[in-house]
Structures are given as C-alpha cells and as structure tokens.
Design an enzyme around this catalytic site. Structure first.
Site, PDB file in Angstrom:
ATOM      1  N   ARG A  49       0.817  -1.226   0.000  1.00  0.00           N
ATOM      2  CA  ARG A  49       0.000   0.000   0.000  1.00  0.00           C
ATOM      3  C   ARG A  49       0.843   1.265   0.000  1.00  0.00           C
ATOM      4  O   ARG A  49       0.477   2.273   0.628  1.00  0.00           O
ATOM      5  CB  ARG A  49      -0.977   0.037   1.187  1.00  0.00           C
ATOM      6  CG  ARG A  49      -2.000  -1.045   1.197  1.00  0.00           C
ATOM      7  CD  ARG A  49      -2.897  -1.058  -0.043  1.00  0.00           C
ATOM      8  NE  ARG A  49      -3.655  -2.281  -0.015  1.00  0.00           N
ATOM      9  CZ  ARG A  49      -3.211  -3.425  -0.548  1.00  0.00           C
ATOM     10  NH1 ARG A  49      -2.059  -3.458  -1.201  1.00  0.00           N
ATOM     11  NH2 ARG A  49      -3.925  -4.507  -0.460  1.00  0.00           N
ATOM     12  N   SER A  83     -10.504   0.426   3.472  1.00  0.00           N
ATOM     13  CA  SER A  83      -9.797   0.173   4.737  1.00  0.00           C
ATOM     14  C   SER A  83      -9.200   1.478   5.254  1.00  0.00           C
ATOM     15  O   SER A  83      -8.449   2.139   4.539  1.00  0.00           O
ATOM     16  CB  SER A  83      -8.656  -0.823   4.521  1.00  0.00           C
ATOM     17  OG  SER A  83      -9.166  -2.019   3.989  1.00  0.00           O
ATOM     18  N   GLU A 113      -4.343   4.200   6.097  1.00  0.00           N
ATOM     19  CA  GLU A 113      -4.062   3.886   4.686  1.00  0.00           C
ATOM     20  C   GLU A 113      -4.321   5.085   3.769  1.00  0.00           C
ATOM     21  O   GLU A 113      -3.546   5.326   2.849  1.00  0.00           O
ATOM     22  CB  GLU A 113      -4.920   2.687   4.236  1.00  0.00           C
ATOM     23  CG  GLU A 113      -4.670   2.311   2.796  1.00  0.00           C
ATOM     24  CD  GLU A 113      -5.446   1.087   2.350  1.00  0.00           C
ATOM     25  OE1 GLU A 113      -5.357   0.040   3.011  1.00  0.00           O
ATOM     26  OE2 GLU A 113      -6.135   1.181   1.323  1.00  0.00           O
TER      27      GLU A 113
HETATM   28  C1  LIG Z   1     -15.316   1.215  -0.873  1.00  0.00           C
HETATM   29  C2  LIG Z   1     -13.819   1.292  -1.079  1.00  0.00           C
HETATM   30  C3  LIG Z   1     -13.076   0.133  -1.263  1.00  0.00           C
HETATM   31  C4  LIG Z   1     -11.684   0.196  -1.473  1.00  0.00           C
HETATM   32  N1  LIG Z   1     -10.989  -0.963  -1.649  1.00  0.00           N
HETATM   33  C5  LIG Z   1      -9.654  -0.932  -1.852  1.00  0.00           C
HETATM   34  C6  LIG Z   1      -8.908  -2.151  -2.044  1.00  0.00           C
HETATM   35  O1  LIG Z   1      -9.467  -3.244  -2.045  1.00  0.00           O
HETATM   36  N2  LIG Z   1      -7.571  -2.051  -2.229  1.00  0.00           N
HETATM   37  C7  LIG Z   1      -6.921  -0.851  -2.261  1.00  0.00           C
HETATM   38  O2  LIG Z   1      -5.700  -0.839  -2.451  1.00  0.00           O
HETATM   39  N3  LIG Z   1      -7.595   0.320  -2.114  1.00  0.00           N
HETATM   40  C8  LIG Z   1      -8.933   0.309  -1.902  1.00  0.00           C
HETATM   41  N4  LIG Z   1      -9.636   1.486  -1.715  1.00  0.00           N
HETATM   42  C9  LIG Z   1      -8.902   2.757  -1.713  1.00  0.00           C
HETATM   43  C10 LIG Z   1      -8.934   3.527  -3.064  1.00  0.00           C
HETATM   44  O3  LIG Z   1     -10.055   3.155  -3.823  1.00  0.00           O
HETATM   45  C11 LIG Z   1      -7.682   3.301  -3.902  1.00  0.00           C
HETATM   46  O4  LIG Z   1      -6.537   3.705  -3.188  1.00  0.00           O
HETATM   47  C12 LIG Z   1      -7.734   4.084  -5.227  1.00  0.00           C
HETATM   48  O5  LIG Z   1      -6.668   3.702  -6.054  1.00  0.00           O
HETATM   49  C13 LIG Z   1      -7.694   5.596  -5.040  1.00  0.00           C
HETATM   50  O6  LIG Z   1      -7.956   6.178  -6.295  1.00  0.00           O
HETATM   51  P1  LIG Z   1      -8.527   7.647  -6.434  1.00  0.00           P
HETATM   52  O7  LIG Z   1      -8.461   8.021  -7.882  1.00  0.00           O
HETATM   53  O8  LIG Z   1      -9.851   7.744  -5.779  1.00  0.00           O
HETATM   54  O9  LIG Z   1      -7.425   8.474  -5.632  1.00  0.00           O
HETATM   55  P2  LIG Z   1      -7.669   9.795  -4.755  1.00  0.00           P
HETATM   56  O10 LIG Z   1      -8.378   9.449  -3.519  1.00  0.00           O
HETATM   57  O11 LIG Z   1      -8.238  10.874  -5.597  1.00  0.00           O
HETATM   58  O12 LIG Z   1      -6.150  10.161  -4.402  1.00  0.00           O
HETATM   59  C14 LIG Z   1      -5.420   9.329  -3.532  1.00  0.00           C
HETATM   60  C15 LIG Z   1      -3.952   9.821  -3.527  1.00  0.00           C
HETATM   61  O13 LIG Z   1      -3.378   9.580  -4.799  1.00  0.00           O
HETATM   62  C16 LIG Z   1      -2.952  10.812  -5.384  1.00  0.00           C
HETATM   63  N5  LIG Z   1      -3.250  10.737  -6.827  1.00  0.00           N
HETATM   64  C17 LIG Z   1      -4.457  10.488  -7.395  1.00  0.00           C
HETATM   65  N6  LIG Z   1      -4.324  10.470  -8.740  1.00  0.00           N
HETATM   66  C18 LIG Z   1      -3.010  10.708  -9.007  1.00  0.00           C
HETATM   67  C19 LIG Z   1      -2.248  10.833 -10.194  1.00  0.00           C
HETATM   68  N7  LIG Z   1      -2.801  10.709 -11.418  1.00  0.00           N
HETATM   69  N8  LIG Z   1      -0.913  11.093 -10.093  1.00  0.00           N
HETATM   70  C20 LIG Z   1      -0.328  11.229  -8.871  1.00  0.00           C
HETATM   71  N9  LIG Z   1      -0.997  11.128  -7.704  1.00  0.00           N
HETATM   72  C21 LIG Z   1      -2.330  10.872  -7.778  1.00  0.00           C
HETATM   73  C22 LIG Z   1      -3.742  11.902  -4.672  1.00  0.00           C
HETATM   74  O14 LIG Z   1      -3.054  13.138  -4.688  1.00  0.00           O
HETATM   75  C23 LIG Z   1      -3.844  11.331  -3.291  1.00  0.00           C
HETATM   76  O15 LIG Z   1      -2.667  11.601  -2.573  1.00  0.00           O
HETATM   77  C24 LIG Z   1     -11.027   1.451  -1.496  1.00  0.00           C
HETATM   78  C25 LIG Z   1     -11.783   2.620  -1.306  1.00  0.00           C
HETATM   79  C26 LIG Z   1     -13.163   2.552  -1.108  1.00  0.00           C
HETATM   80  C27 LIG Z   1     -13.962   3.817  -0.924  1.00  0.00           C
END
Ligand SMILES: Cc1cc2nc3c(=O)[nH]c(=O)nc-3n(C[C@H](O)[C@H](O)[C@H](O)COP(=O)(O)OP(=O)(O)OC[C@H]3O[C@@H](n4cnc5c(N)ncnc54)[C@H](O)[C@@H]3O)c2cc1C
Length: 360
Positions: free
Chosen positions: A169, A246, A352
């Site tokens: 992670r 998580s 996380e």
């Molecule tokens: C219901 C639920 C279930 C989930 N299950 C999992 C799981 O099973 N496994 C898991 O690993 N995660 C899980 N997650 C967490 C999350 O979905 C992941 O970490 C996902 O990849 C985040 O993507 P996002 O585009 O929403 O990122 P954001 O929340 O928008 O950003 C997260 C971080 O990444 C950075 N970021 C975003 N896009 C970029 C980019 N293009 N370049 C550089 N930095 C960037 C942001 O600045 C921030 O620091 C879950 C979340 C939810 C709500």
C-alpha cells in the site's frame, strides 16, 4: 479549451470524496487531457500555492477547513492495447479513466490479470500511488511502467515499475505531490483465464484449489460478490460504503519484535486463540488490522446506530459517514480505535488514506 477552473464557492471537496467530507478548495481545475494536466500542474508555481492531485477521491481524507491551494482533478481518458506476443498484451490507459470500468472492459475482452482488483473505486492513475491490492493481487504484479510529470524537472518521463519503490500500500508517489501520473501500462494475458487464484477465501468461493486459474469473468463476479458482502463496493444508498475502504493498513512487524507482540496479544485473547498472521517478505509478518480492531472491543457498527461516524456494519476496517459526518468526526473515531488497539495489544495502526490538512 476543455480545462475548467471553478471559483471557490462552487467546489466543496466533500462532493469529490467517497467519504463525502472535506471543505472547499481555493482553486479547482478539471483537466481532460494529459496536456491539460501538465499545463494545470505547471500553472501551480507560486511559492504559497500548494497542489492537490485528485482522482476519484476514494483514498483521501480532506480537512473540514478545505484545501488552501489548487486542486487538479485528473480527468484524461483513453486506452489502447498492443500485442506483446506469446499470449501477452500491453494495456495503456490514461490516468483519469475509472479503474473499475477499465477492469470490466479487460474482463469482457477476455484479458487476464486485473480481475481480482474488481470493484475498487477511483482512477487508473492512482493505482500505482498506493500499489492498490486486493484478493491476492497487487498492481506491482501487472505494472509495466507509468508516464508521469516530474515536477522537479518539469519533464514528462516514463518510469518502469521497478523504479517506483512499490510496496505494501505504498510507493514513492504516495504522500507527495512531486509527480503526477499521466498514464499507466499493464501487462495482461490473452486467452480468457484469470491469473492463478492465490487468496484462500476467493478460491473457496470459486470452488478451486489455490493456484488454479478460472474463466476471468467468474473471478470478477466472485470478487464483486465478496466485496459487496463487506461493504467494499460503492453504493450511494448504503452508508456502509461511504468510506475510504480500509482506514488502516495491516500492521507489518519484524521478526525481532514478533514474539513480544504475540505474547501481549495472547495475554489478552488467551493462548488458545489463533491470531491471524501472514508472511510479508523477508523477516516480517503481517497482522490483521480488522481482527485486532474487533478484539480490542470495536465491533462492526461501533459505536452505534445514532453516531455520525461508525465502523461499517459489514467490516471493522472501514470508518463510514452515516450521512452528516465531518472530517473531525471521522478523525475522532479513528484516533479512538488506533489508541484502543495500541493500549490493548501494543500494535500501532497507521492510516491507509492520504490525509490532507489534518493529522491522526
Ligand atoms: C469502498 C472502497 C473500497 C476500497 N478498496 C480498496 C482495495 O481493495 N484495495 C486498495 O488498495 N484500495 C482500496 N480502496 C482505496 C482507493 O479506492 C484506492 O486507493 C484508489 O486507487 C484511489 O484512487 P482515487 O483516484 O480515488 O485516488 P484519490 O483518492 O483521488 O487520491 C489518492 C492519492 O493519490 C494521489 N493521486 C491520485 N491520482 C493521481 C495521479 N494521477 N498522479 C499522482 N498522484 C495521484 C492523490 O493526490 C492522493 O494523494 C477502497 C476505497 C473505497 C472507498
């Protein structure tokens, strides 16, 4: 010009996070091509101007005060597939694509590799940031390379997966705004079969032994079913899914401290109670954060139905907004759980998600 810049009042960030909390941004830019992302990020030059890169907001906890700086929403779209020969393909996807839509498309096309990562919300560009993983698969196993804007040099560069320090992670891209991912390249298998099923619970649901492959659509369906049962697929009508997934990572302990930790846990739960523990690389083991939280006295749904923030009724690892929570409410419960686990078991839980403008 598609790039849109909105005034302060129009952009409370709660509308852009899956927790549905977070105050306003000073500036908000939605960039719909890689060139627009580069231009918007390069536009954040003033010393006092800070940058927040936003994908789907599913791994972000943003302060109630909001973000005093520029939010760049990465919204570039598009993908292509190139044959690598020998039944392998390279899938190249723009960072702003919706992750699960891409997984679904690969499954429909009979490409194997991403199916166990079905149902995870957010954007493609964020998946290498925390080396997204679930059900025995991590991005690190499939990633070829990323194209990113390096903010130090101002150059767009291609970095191989091996250069990103991908770990459990985490990666060198997490908790920093030094680089912005523009597109991501994965290596997948042609031929309709999943990757070998490694996760015990998933193998059981699929009725196969660990290490076996199954039709890729069957793996996706089973993963989605398991995830829904844990509140881990977004559903706007179900508050159990108003979370960041998580909230804490599974604690990783070194062999040097493991005996002391196990002995403190046994002192609380009894010698005969099995403690879930998994190998986590040379000299380390991973404990289950969900198990520790539950055994520390925080049951599913804690602290009760009238609270603005509760643990999910389906999974103790998810802190959920029951409809009118603030970020402060979420942090208060997160601290109570972290401190409760530390006091009872001597194990420190780490968050996380990325915390913006707030600390635990
Ligand atoms: C219901 C639920 C279930 C989930 N299950 C999992 C799981 O099973 N496994 C898991 O690993 N995660 C899980 N997650 C967490 C999350 O979905 C992941 O970490 C996902 O990849 C985040 O993507 P996002 O585009 O929403 O990122 P954001 O929340 O928008 O950003 C997260 C971080 O990444 C950075 N970021 C975003 N896009 C970029 C980019 N293009 N370049 C550089 N930095 C960037 C942001 O600045 C921030 O620091 C879950 C979340 C939810 C709500």
């Amino acid at each position: 010009m598609l790039m849109t810049s909105l005034p302060l009042a129009a952009v409370p960030l709660s509308g852009y996070t899956t927790l549905r909390v977070g105050g306003p941004a000073t500036r908000f830019v939605s960039a719909e091509s890689a060139e627009e992302v580069v231009a918007a990020v390069k536009g954040v030059t003033a010393e006092e101007d800070r940058l927040l890169v936003l994908g789907g907001g599913s791994n972000l906890v943003i302060a109630d005060d909001g973000f005093d700086g520029t939010v760049v929403q990465v919204a570039n779209r598009g993908s292509k597939i190139d044959s690598l020969g020998d039944g392998r393909v390279a899938l190249t996807v723009e960072a702003g694509e919706d992750w699960d839509a891409v997984v679904h498309q690969t499954v429909e096309a009979g490409l194997g590799g991403l199916e166990c990562l079905s149902g995870i919300p957010g954007s493609v560009g964020a998946t290498p940031v925390q080396n997204v993983g679930a059900y025995g698969v991590e991005i690190a196993q499939l990633l070829i390379s990323v194209d990113l804007l390096d903010r130090d040099s101002g150059d767009v560069r291609t970095l191989a997966a091996s250069e990103l320090a991908l770990g459990y992670r985490t990666s060198m891209l997490k908790n920093t705004e030094r680089a912005v991912v523009l597109r991501v390249r994965f290596e997948l298998a042609d031929g309709g079969l999943s990757a070998p099923i490694r996760y015990t619970e998933l193998a059981r649901v699929l009725g196969v032994r660990q290490g076996k492959q199954v039709p890729v659509a069957e793996a996706r369906a089973a993963v989605l079913e398991l995830r829904r049962g844990k509140g881990m697929v977004l559903d706007q009508d179900d508050h159990d899914t108003w979370s960041v997934g998580s909230f804490f990572t599974n604690p990783v302990v070194t062999d040097a401290v493991l005996p002391a930790v196990m002995s403190q846990i046994a002192g609380v739960v009894g010698e005969d109670t099995p403690v879930p523990r998994y190998p986590a690389g040379v000299g380390t083991s991973k404990l289950s954060a969900a198990w520790l939280i539950e055994r520390a006295g925080f049951a599913k749904g804690y602290p009760g139905p009238d609270a603005r923030v509760t643990l999910s009724g389906k999974h103790t690892l998810a802190l959920t907004n029951r409809g009118n929570a603030t970020t402060d409410d979420i942090l208060v419960l997160a601290r109570e759980i972290r401190d409760g686990v530390l006091t009872r078991f001597g194990v420190a839980l780490a968050p996380e998600p990325v915390l913006v403008g707030c600390v635990l």
